[in-house]
Design an enzyme around this catalytic site. Structure first.
Site, PDB file in Angstrom:
ATOM      1  N   HIS A  45      72.860 -12.347  65.283  1.00  0.00           N
ATOM      2  CA  HIS A  45      73.487 -12.821  66.519  1.00  0.00           C
ATOM      3  C   HIS A  45      72.666 -12.354  67.703  1.00  0.00           C
ATOM      4  O   HIS A  45      72.098 -11.261  67.671  1.00  0.00           O
ATOM      5  CB  HIS A  45      74.932 -12.297  66.634  1.00  0.00           C
ATOM      6  CG  HIS A  45      75.748 -13.069  67.603  1.00  0.00           C
ATOM      7  ND1 HIS A  45      75.746 -12.788  68.946  1.00  0.00           N
ATOM      8  CD2 HIS A  45      76.553 -14.143  67.430  1.00  0.00           C
ATOM      9  CE1 HIS A  45      76.537 -13.655  69.559  1.00  0.00           C
ATOM     10  NE2 HIS A  45      77.029 -14.490  68.665  1.00  0.00           N
ATOM     11  N   ASP A  55      80.270 -17.604  61.721  1.00  0.00           N
ATOM     12  CA  ASP A  55      80.155 -18.805  60.887  1.00  0.00           C
ATOM     13  C   ASP A  55      80.122 -18.518  59.385  1.00  0.00           C
ATOM     14  O   ASP A  55      80.386 -19.410  58.584  1.00  0.00           O
ATOM     15  CB  ASP A  55      78.906 -19.596  61.278  1.00  0.00           C
ATOM     16  CG  ASP A  55      79.060 -20.230  62.644  1.00  0.00           C
ATOM     17  OD1 ASP A  55      80.151 -20.729  62.929  1.00  0.00           O
ATOM     18  OD2 ASP A  55      78.088 -20.216  63.430  1.00  0.00           O
TER      19      ASP A  55
HETATM   20  N1  CMC Z   1      68.095 -14.476  58.692  1.00  0.00           N
HETATM   21  C1  CMC Z   1      66.916 -13.821  58.609  1.00  0.00           C
HETATM   22  N2  CMC Z   1      66.337 -13.213  59.643  1.00  0.00           N
HETATM   23  C2  CMC Z   1      66.968 -13.257  60.808  1.00  0.00           C
HETATM   24  C3  CMC Z   1      68.197 -13.906  60.974  1.00  0.00           C
HETATM   25  C4  CMC Z   1      68.742 -14.523  59.858  1.00  0.00           C
HETATM   26  N3  CMC Z   1      69.899 -15.167  59.938  1.00  0.00           N
HETATM   27  N4  CMC Z   1      68.598 -13.770  62.253  1.00  0.00           N
HETATM   28  C5  CMC Z   1      67.659 -13.069  62.873  1.00  0.00           C
HETATM   29  N5  CMC Z   1      66.688 -12.757  62.005  1.00  0.00           N
HETATM   30  C6  CMC Z   1      65.497 -11.985  62.285  1.00  0.00           C
HETATM   31  C7  CMC Z   1      64.370 -12.844  62.817  1.00  0.00           C
HETATM   32  O1  CMC Z   1      63.588 -13.406  61.804  1.00  0.00           O
HETATM   33  C8  CMC Z   1      63.626 -11.858  63.639  1.00  0.00           C
HETATM   34  O2  CMC Z   1      62.904 -11.009  62.779  1.00  0.00           O
HETATM   35  P1  CMC Z   1      61.386 -10.643  63.059  1.00  0.00           P
HETATM   36  O3  CMC Z   1      61.423  -9.911  64.358  1.00  0.00           O
HETATM   37  O4  CMC Z   1      61.000  -9.842  61.876  1.00  0.00           O
HETATM   38  O5  CMC Z   1      60.676 -11.962  63.167  1.00  0.00           O
HETATM   39  C9  CMC Z   1      64.723 -11.008  64.260  1.00  0.00           C
HETATM   40  O6  CMC Z   1      65.788 -11.071  63.332  1.00  0.00           O
HETATM   41  C10 CMC Z   1      65.167 -11.500  65.612  1.00  0.00           C
HETATM   42  O7  CMC Z   1      65.465 -12.888  65.529  1.00  0.00           O
HETATM   43  P2  CMC Z   1      65.548 -13.859  66.769  1.00  0.00           P
HETATM   44  O8  CMC Z   1      65.398 -15.269  66.305  1.00  0.00           O
HETATM   45  O9  CMC Z   1      64.627 -13.415  67.871  1.00  0.00           O
HETATM   46  O10 CMC Z   1      67.018 -13.595  67.264  1.00  0.00           O
HETATM   47  P3  CMC Z   1      67.818 -14.528  68.226  1.00  0.00           P
HETATM   48  O11 CMC Z   1      68.661 -13.675  69.052  1.00  0.00           O
HETATM   49  O12 CMC Z   1      66.921 -15.469  68.939  1.00  0.00           O
HETATM   50  O13 CMC Z   1      68.644 -15.405  67.188  1.00  0.00           O
HETATM   51  C11 CMC Z   1      70.303 -16.402  65.932  1.00  0.00           C
HETATM   52  C12 CMC Z   1      69.995 -15.397  67.051  1.00  0.00           C
HETATM   53  C13 CMC Z   1      71.811 -16.497  65.789  1.00  0.00           C
HETATM   54  C14 CMC Z   1      69.746 -17.772  66.316  1.00  0.00           C
HETATM   55  C15 CMC Z   1      69.672 -15.912  64.626  1.00  0.00           C
HETATM   56  O14 CMC Z   1      70.240 -14.693  64.241  1.00  0.00           O
HETATM   57  C16 CMC Z   1      69.795 -16.934  63.504  1.00  0.00           C
HETATM   58  O15 CMC Z   1      68.942 -17.837  63.392  1.00  0.00           O
HETATM   59  N6  CMC Z   1      70.864 -16.838  62.645  1.00  0.00           N
HETATM   60  C17 CMC Z   1      71.112 -17.832  61.638  1.00  0.00           C
HETATM   61  C18 CMC Z   1      71.848 -19.024  62.247  1.00  0.00           C
HETATM   62  C19 CMC Z   1      73.275 -18.677  62.577  1.00  0.00           C
HETATM   63  O16 CMC Z   1      73.981 -18.064  61.792  1.00  0.00           O
HETATM   64  N7  CMC Z   1      73.725 -19.111  63.763  1.00  0.00           N
HETATM   65  C20 CMC Z   1      75.099 -18.862  64.230  1.00  0.00           C
HETATM   66  C21 CMC Z   1      75.082 -17.951  65.407  1.00  0.00           C
HETATM   67  S1  CMC Z   1      76.652 -17.201  65.853  1.00  0.00           S
HETATM   68  C22 CMC Z   1      77.855 -18.419  66.101  1.00  0.00           C
HETATM   69  C23 CMC Z   1      77.391 -19.709  66.605  1.00  0.00           C
HETATM   70  O17 CMC Z   1      76.804 -19.799  67.678  1.00  0.00           O
HETATM   71  O18 CMC Z   1      77.637 -20.695  65.913  1.00  0.00           O
END
Ligand code: CMC
Length: 372
Positions: free
Chosen positions: A257, A308
């Site tokens: 998140h 989710d």
């Molecule tokens: N699986 C694997 N690695 C992850 C995940 C994940 N679900 N989420 C974050 N990371 C890792 C990412 O690869 C990165 O690692 P590294 O620095 O080694 O490359 C690090 O954590 C930071 O990730 P980020 O993309 O910079 O984080 P963000 O704040 O931009 O992303 C997010 C937030 C929700 C988009 C992301 O956690 C994600 O893609 N999650 C999976 C999709 C998901 O479940 N979305 C629902 C979000 S909550 C409710 C909603 O809005 O629906």
């Protein structure tokens, strides 16, 4: 300096919701989401988000009656539905349906605060009907008219399946709707506020919000989580599955998140509901797979489930098809979106951030005939 993804940028003031990402807390209008999830109802949360206070019994009855009275969709929308049911995905139907609903809104293009409040209530009331109608038509079943005796959540399950849900299922769905109802400046709410800040109308803002919710990094994640549970199939496969996915540098949907650095407080309730429903329905498999995935993702990546992840197994137990899980998120977020749009109108300034130019400069224009 560019703040990629606008992380930590404060884009608006709001009285609607607040998140403490370090301690895993969430409040609507100052009320702890744990209290609302265990003691409130979706209708009460609608009132809270739109009025900024809890209702008296009489006020809640009045709001519930208003929502019941607005459930039917216009003949125009019902007439579109066979084509949408045949040609479009559920979220595309919802995006188009909400956009089309503007055509027959009794307030037309009136944009007074009172008209926008009425538009908000109509959108909240009609969204479940649109989703259920779509589902009935695509599965060649008779449409089920809304049942005025049933509250919002129970009525949705009724219109979807044609059968009145038992009390426990209705309460479980209602709880998920409360948990999804608002969440500060998430991508779809931000989209809605950006559109509203141009003084475009409520329907335009909500159509944009639905479009933003559709993606797998946002609302689409509950459907992707369900597909993952199906792919894993058995708790014993979870470790291999997660490790392989992470080795391929793929994301585990329903985890991580932008704001929460600890347990998402909504996930606490959804995990509980997933377990309870699994036990009650005699099918604990989805919970067991989920719990095992959670364990492995925590040990491999230190990531927590977000709202989710456990929503997927909860919705599966409630008979909601996988591709309707994101539309259900949309119907739950409708009070939040519409309240944010009204809040934006009430104290508006155009949202117009900057970009940092990183392309070439001072290029010389060469006429097309002279370009090699
Ligand atoms: N699986 C694997 N690695 C992850 C995940 C994940 N679900 N989420 C974050 N990371 C890792 C990412 O690869 C990165 O690692 P590294 O620095 O080694 O490359 C690090 O954590 C930071 O990730 P980020 O993309 O910079 O984080 P963000 O704040 O931009 O992303 C997010 C937030 C929700 C988009 C992301 O956690 C994600 O893609 N999650 C999976 C999709 C998901 O479940 N979305 C629902 C979000 S909550 C409710 C909603 O809005 O629906």
């Amino acid at each position: 300096m560019t703040q990629k993804g606008l992380e930590e940028v404060v884009a608006a003031e709001t009285r609607l919701s607040d998140v403490d990402g370090v301690n895993g807390r969430l409040w609507y209008v100052g009320y702890d989401v744990h209290d609302l999830a265990t003691s409130s109802t979706f209708e009460e949360v609608v009132y809270l988000l739109h009025t900024l206070r809890l209702p008296t019994e009489a006020e809640l009855d009045e709001l519930s009656d208003r929502l019941v009275a607005e459930r039917e969709v216009s003949p125009f929308l019902a007439g579109m539905m066979p084509t949408l049911a045949q040609q479009t995905s559920p979220m595309s139907m919802l995006r188009t349906g909400v956009s089309a609903a503007s055509a027959y809104d009794p307030d037309g293009w009136e944009d007074t605060p009172e008209a926008n409040e009425r538009k908000a209530m109509r959108l909240i009331a009609k969204t479940p009907t649109l989703i259920a109608l779509y589902h009935r038509m695509r599965t060649d079943q008779e449409a089920v008219p809304p049942n005025p005796k049933l509250p919002h959540a129970a009525n949705f399950l009724y219109m979807l399946s044609g059968e009145e849900p038992d009390q426990e299922d209705a309460v479980a769905l209602d709880t998920t709707l409360i948990l999804y109802a608002d969440h500060t400046m998430n991508a779809s709410t931000f989209t809605a506020r950006v559109i509203a800040s141009t003084l475009a109308d409520m329907f335009s803002a909500i159509t944009g919000a639905i479009a933003a919710l559709k993606g797998p990094l946002h609302g689409g994640a509950n459907e992707e989580s369900m597909k993952m549970l199906e792919e894993v199939g058995d708790p014993s496969n979870a470790e291999r599955y997660v490790k392989d996915k992470l080795a391929r540098r793929e994301r585990i949907m329903g985890f991580g998140h932008r704001v929460y650095k600890t347990e998402d407080p909504r996930a606490t309730h959804l995990r509980r509901l997933s377990q309870e429903l699994g036990e009650r329905k005699g099918d604990p498999r989805w919970f067991e797979i989920s719990a095992e995935i959670e364990r492995v993702v925590a040990s491999e990546k230190g990531l927590h489930p977000n709202v989710d992840f456990y929503a997927a197994s909860v919705y599966r137990h409630l008979g909601i098809p996988t591709d309707l899980m994101t539309p259900v998120f949309a119907l739950a977020r409708m009070p939040g979106w519409t309240a944010h749009v009204r809040e934006q109108y009430a104290d508006n300034r155009l949202i117009r951030p900057e970009s940092e130019y990183v392309g070439p400069r001072d290029q010389v224009y060469v006429p097309i005939a002279q370009r090699g």
